[in-house]
Scaffold this active site. Structure first.
Site, PDB file in Angstrom:
ATOM      1  N   GLU A  95      -7.119 -27.698  36.154  1.00 62.00           N
ATOM      2  CA  GLU A  95      -6.313 -28.932  36.200  1.00 62.00           C
ATOM      3  C   GLU A  95      -5.447 -28.911  34.955  1.00 62.00           C
ATOM      4  OE1 GLU A  95      -6.084 -31.025  38.536  1.00 62.00           O
ATOM      5  OE2 GLU A  95      -7.872 -30.637  39.738  1.00 62.00           O
ATOM      6  N   CYS A  99      -1.888 -36.492  32.014  1.00 67.68           N
ATOM      7  CA  CYS A  99      -1.322 -35.294  32.651  1.00 67.68           C
ATOM      8  C   CYS A  99      -0.284 -35.642  33.694  1.00 67.68           C
ATOM      9  CB  CYS A  99      -2.442 -34.463  33.253  1.00 67.68           C
ATOM     10  SG  CYS A  99      -3.542 -35.424  34.286  1.00 67.68           S
ATOM     11  N   GLU A 159       6.169 -30.394  28.892  1.00 63.97           N
ATOM     12  CA  GLU A 159       5.291 -31.560  28.810  1.00 63.97           C
ATOM     13  C   GLU A 159       5.250 -32.049  27.357  1.00 63.97           C
ATOM     14  OE1 GLU A 159       1.039 -30.821  29.191  1.00 63.97           O
ATOM     15  OE2 GLU A 159       0.912 -32.551  30.509  1.00 63.97           O
ATOM     16  N   LYS A 218     -18.354 -28.238  27.593  1.00 58.82           N
ATOM     17  CA  LYS A 218     -17.761 -28.201  26.255  1.00 58.82           C
ATOM     18  C   LYS A 218     -16.752 -29.336  26.144  1.00 58.82           C
ATOM     19  CE  LYS A 218     -14.224 -26.346  24.127  1.00 58.82           C
ATOM     20  NZ  LYS A 218     -13.991 -27.343  23.076  1.00 58.82           N
TER      21      LYS A 218
HETATM   22  P1  NAD Z   1      -6.159 -27.629  25.491  1.00 60.01           P
HETATM   23  O1  NAD Z   1      -5.876 -26.649  26.563  1.00 60.01           O
HETATM   24  O2  NAD Z   1      -5.672 -27.362  24.140  1.00 60.01           O
HETATM   25  O3  NAD Z   1      -7.720 -27.870  25.355  1.00 60.01           O
HETATM   26  C1  NAD Z   1      -8.541 -28.236  26.456  1.00 60.01           C
HETATM   27  C2  NAD Z   1      -9.942 -27.746  26.208  1.00 60.01           C
HETATM   28  O4  NAD Z   1      -9.914 -26.309  26.186  1.00 60.01           O
HETATM   29  C3  NAD Z   1     -10.529 -28.173  24.857  1.00 60.01           C
HETATM   30  O5  NAD Z   1     -11.893 -28.445  25.032  1.00 60.01           O
HETATM   31  C4  NAD Z   1     -10.321 -26.939  24.005  1.00 60.01           C
HETATM   32  O6  NAD Z   1     -11.225 -26.830  22.941  1.00 60.01           O
HETATM   33  C5  NAD Z   1     -10.539 -25.828  25.017  1.00 60.01           C
HETATM   34  N1  NAD Z   1      -9.953 -24.537  24.655  1.00 60.01           N
HETATM   35  C6  NAD Z   1      -8.938 -24.285  23.802  1.00 60.01           C
HETATM   36  N2  NAD Z   1      -8.705 -22.956  23.716  1.00 60.01           N
HETATM   37  C7  NAD Z   1      -9.578 -22.357  24.553  1.00 60.01           C
HETATM   38  C8  NAD Z   1      -9.826 -21.000  24.925  1.00 60.01           C
HETATM   39  N3  NAD Z   1      -9.127 -20.002  24.414  1.00 60.01           N
HETATM   40  N4  NAD Z   1     -10.784 -20.750  25.837  1.00 60.01           N
HETATM   41  C9  NAD Z   1     -11.486 -21.753  26.393  1.00 60.01           C
HETATM   42  N5  NAD Z   1     -11.326 -23.049  26.056  1.00 60.01           N
HETATM   43  C10 NAD Z   1     -10.374 -23.357  25.157  1.00 60.01           C
HETATM   44  O7  NAD Z   1      -5.608 -29.021  26.032  1.00 60.01           O
HETATM   45  P2  NAD Z   1      -5.685 -30.426  25.273  1.00 60.01           P
HETATM   46  O8  NAD Z   1      -4.634 -30.436  24.226  1.00 60.01           O
HETATM   47  O9  NAD Z   1      -7.083 -30.761  24.916  1.00 60.01           O
HETATM   48  O10 NAD Z   1      -5.289 -31.422  26.455  1.00 60.01           O
HETATM   49  C11 NAD Z   1      -3.995 -31.682  26.799  1.00 60.01           C
HETATM   50  C12 NAD Z   1      -3.590 -30.909  28.054  1.00 60.01           C
HETATM   51  O11 NAD Z   1      -4.499 -31.190  29.113  1.00 60.01           O
HETATM   52  C13 NAD Z   1      -2.248 -31.316  28.575  1.00 60.01           C
HETATM   53  O12 NAD Z   1      -1.499 -30.190  28.942  1.00 60.01           O
HETATM   54  C14 NAD Z   1      -2.584 -32.144  29.795  1.00 60.01           C
HETATM   55  O13 NAD Z   1      -1.571 -32.218  30.751  1.00 60.01           O
HETATM   56  C15 NAD Z   1      -3.782 -31.472  30.305  1.00 60.01           C
HETATM   57  N6  NAD Z   1      -4.552 -32.365  31.171  1.00 60.01           N
HETATM   58  C16 NAD Z   1      -4.556 -32.126  32.512  1.00 60.01           C
HETATM   59  C17 NAD Z   1      -5.235 -32.987  33.377  1.00 60.01           C
HETATM   60  C18 NAD Z   1      -5.269 -32.716  34.854  1.00 60.01           C
HETATM   61  O14 NAD Z   1      -6.165 -33.254  35.506  1.00 60.01           O
HETATM   62  N7  NAD Z   1      -4.376 -31.936  35.421  1.00 60.01           N
HETATM   63  C19 NAD Z   1      -5.911 -34.088  32.858  1.00 60.01           C
HETATM   64  C20 NAD Z   1      -5.893 -34.316  31.493  1.00 60.01           C
HETATM   65  C21 NAD Z   1      -5.205 -33.444  30.660  1.00 60.01           C
END
Ligand code: NAD
Length: 506
Positions: A273, A307, A406, A197
């Site tokens: 992650e 991140c 963050e 997804k």
């Molecule tokens: P997010 O958690 O809002 O979304 C990530 C993904 O999860 C998207 O595809 C979203 O549609 C999906 N999602 C949202 N709600 C969900 C649910 N209830 N159940 C299942 N899936 C769901 O995060 P974002 O805003 O897309 O990304 C930013 C975040 O990602 C930041 O906190 C960043 O630090 C983190 N990030 C971490 C890493 C790492 O490797 N540690 C790398 C990149 C980004």
């Protein structure tokens, strides 16, 4: 019902990139393009540089996820899994890597259009990372083996590292292609099948990837791509009783929901992650020019949407003023190199969406209202799109929100410290533990600090090291499990022990 399996063609006519790039806008299930069964959602994808709609793409729902999971299960049992020799899985992944490389200009263009990344940087770093990670795990596919363990003269055991089965891969918007590749490649190398997804905000490169999977010879159903909202497609994947593992990259908030869904459904294995609030620590014996460049790159790369962004910068009091001067000049230089992703000389683009823009501006306002001072930046840099100037806060206190949470934007706080003990305590004083950066010429201190800092990645005299053959993951609430490197193979397999009796009588 919407008919979403259309071909969208974007015409790029810029100095940096000219050409037409096409992809399909439906769901990719069992090697074919399909419409969502109940019509699904039509999701507008926005250009972050202008705030205007580029095109709409399909978003699925629970039924589509179910069909995709069935296709993935069938492929796992028939045309993939341990039915296919590792060498063959490796060949297919290598072909995929070659195709990603061949199409890297198109992929870079789509990624930059969708996310707002500066084109030159993405072409140099990000798309090559997706190619490399596919090639790296292609090499592992025929090297996954267990051990033989002697138990006594008449009995021995051997272990097998078997795939989980169907892996649900849920990825964010900040590095859409590379984060998808970081999950698909090790999952396929170890024999799993995947339901991916993408983020509903940035699905373009995943949709483009689908046709490359077919061209590489990935059998139907081995990788299925179901775009859609987190609350529909994301939660359907994490709740699905026939998904064996989730690999997730995103926020802590969503990570918690996924763990809960896994617990309430089938106790599926979960790798997370998550976010970070990484410290950058600059001692007084550094090469100042290099330390400034690395620290600034460490927080402003990808407009701070990383991140591992080093958003808390602690500088020894003896060099604080000089460091702040140099860093300020860097931030101002970046401000003047702000522009649209495809404009020449752009090094700093927009935030990905209006939501993120508002979130980052909200943090800037909270820093001001809690008493920190904006040294430079702190405001939008264009009426159109979601641009925010590279921002530096001074006078921030450890308890402030801008020091604890963050921000995921081009915002850092620069804080003075006196001693190694004090800065170690401050650096560790968050719920996150993704990365930490230490700058010093004193190797004993560098090692001491590396061991004392509570983070999954420590960078000594550098930042943002995302070497893809090195394990990556978080301490504390920044994650569970490891991606990349040899360690990733462990998270995509389960170990079976087979005990063999060659003559022990009972
Ligand atoms: P997010 O958690 O809002 O979304 C990530 C993904 O999860 C998207 O595809 C979203 O549609 C999906 N999602 C949202 N709600 C969900 C649910 N209830 N159940 C299942 N899936 C769901 O995060 P974002 O805003 O897309 O990304 C930013 C975040 O990602 C930041 O906190 C960043 O630090 C983190 N990030 C971490 C890493 C790492 O490797 N540690 C790398 C990149 C980004």
């Amino acid at each position: 019902l919407f008919k979403m399996v259309k071909t969208y063609t974007h015409e790029f006519n810029t100095k940096l990139y000219k050409g037409e790039v096409s992809f399909k806008t439906g769901l990719f299930i069992n090697g074919e393009w399909v419409d969502p069964v109940d019509g699904g959602d039509m999701i507008d994808v926005i250009d972050p540089a202008t705030g205007k709609v580029i095109t709409a793409v399909a978003g699925g729902n629970t039924k589509d996820v179910d069909i995709a999971v069935k296709a993935a299960r069938k492929a796992f049992k028939t045309t993939w899994g341990l039915k296919v020799p590792g060498s063959e899985r490796g060949n297919i992944l290598s072909r995929l890597a070659d195709l990603l490389e061949k199409h890297s200009d198109e992929l870079t263009a789509l990624e930059c259009l969708n996310v707002g990344k500066p084109f030159a940087g993405a072409r140099q770093l990000e798309i090559p990372a997706a190619v490399y990670v596919s090639r790296y795990f292609a090499g592992w596919a025929d090297k996954i083996h267990g051990k033989t363990i002697e138990t006594n003269e008449k009995k021995f055991a051997y272990t097998r590292h078997e795939p989980w089965g169907v892996v649900g891969a849920i990825v964010p918007w900040n590095g859409p292609l590379v984060s998808a590749a970081m999950k698909i490649a090790p999952a396929l190398a170890t024999g799993n099948t995947v339901v991916l997804k993408p983020s509903e905000i940035t699905p373009f490169t995943a949709l483009y990837l689908a046709d490359l999977l077919n061209e590489a010879g990935v059998p139907p159903g081995v990788v299925n791509i179901v775009n859609g909202y987190g609350l529909t497609v994301g939660s359907a994947i994490s709740l699905h009783p026939n998904v064996d593992k989730i690999t997730f990259t995103g926020s802590i908030l969503t990570g918690r929901k996924i763990l809960k869904a896994a617990a309430e459904s089938n106790l599926k294995n979960v790798t997370l992650e998550l976010g970070g609030k990484s410290p950058t620590i600059i001692f007084d014996d550094v090469d100042l020019e290099q330390a400034i460049k690395w620290a600034a790159y460490g927080v402003y790369f990808n407009m701070g949407q990383v991140c591992v962004a080093g958003s808390r910068i602690y500088v020894h009091e003896a060099i604080y003023d000089k460091f702040l001067d140099g860093f300020t000049n860097f931030a101002k230089g970046l401000t003047s190199a702000t522009g649209a992703p495809f404009a020449e000389g752009t090094q700093h683009g927009p935030q990905v969406s209006k939501t993120q823009f508002d979130r980052v501006m909200g943090y800037i306002n909270s820093g001001i209202s809690e008493g920190a001072k904006v040294h430079v930046g702190g405001e939008r840099s264009s009426d159109e799109g979601y641009f925010i100037k590279p921002t530096i806060f001074v006078d921030a206190k450890p308890s402030m929100k801008i020091m604890q949470e963050e921000i995921f934007g081009p915002v850092c706080s620069i804080v003075k410290f006196k001693s190694e003990e004090e800065v170690t305590e401050w650096a560790n004083d968050t719920t996150y533990g993704l990365a930490a950066n230490v700058f010093t010429q004193n190797s004993a201190r560098a090692i001491r600090m590396s061991h004392a800092l509570e983070a999954g990645t420590i960078n000594v005299n550098c930042s943002l090291s995302m070497e893809l053959n090195v394990p990556f993951g978080g301490y504390k609430q920044s994650g569970m499990g490891r991606e990349l490197g040899q360690e990733a193979l462990d998270t995509y397999t389960q170990v079976k022990a087979v005990h063999v009796n060659i003559g022990q009588a009972l």
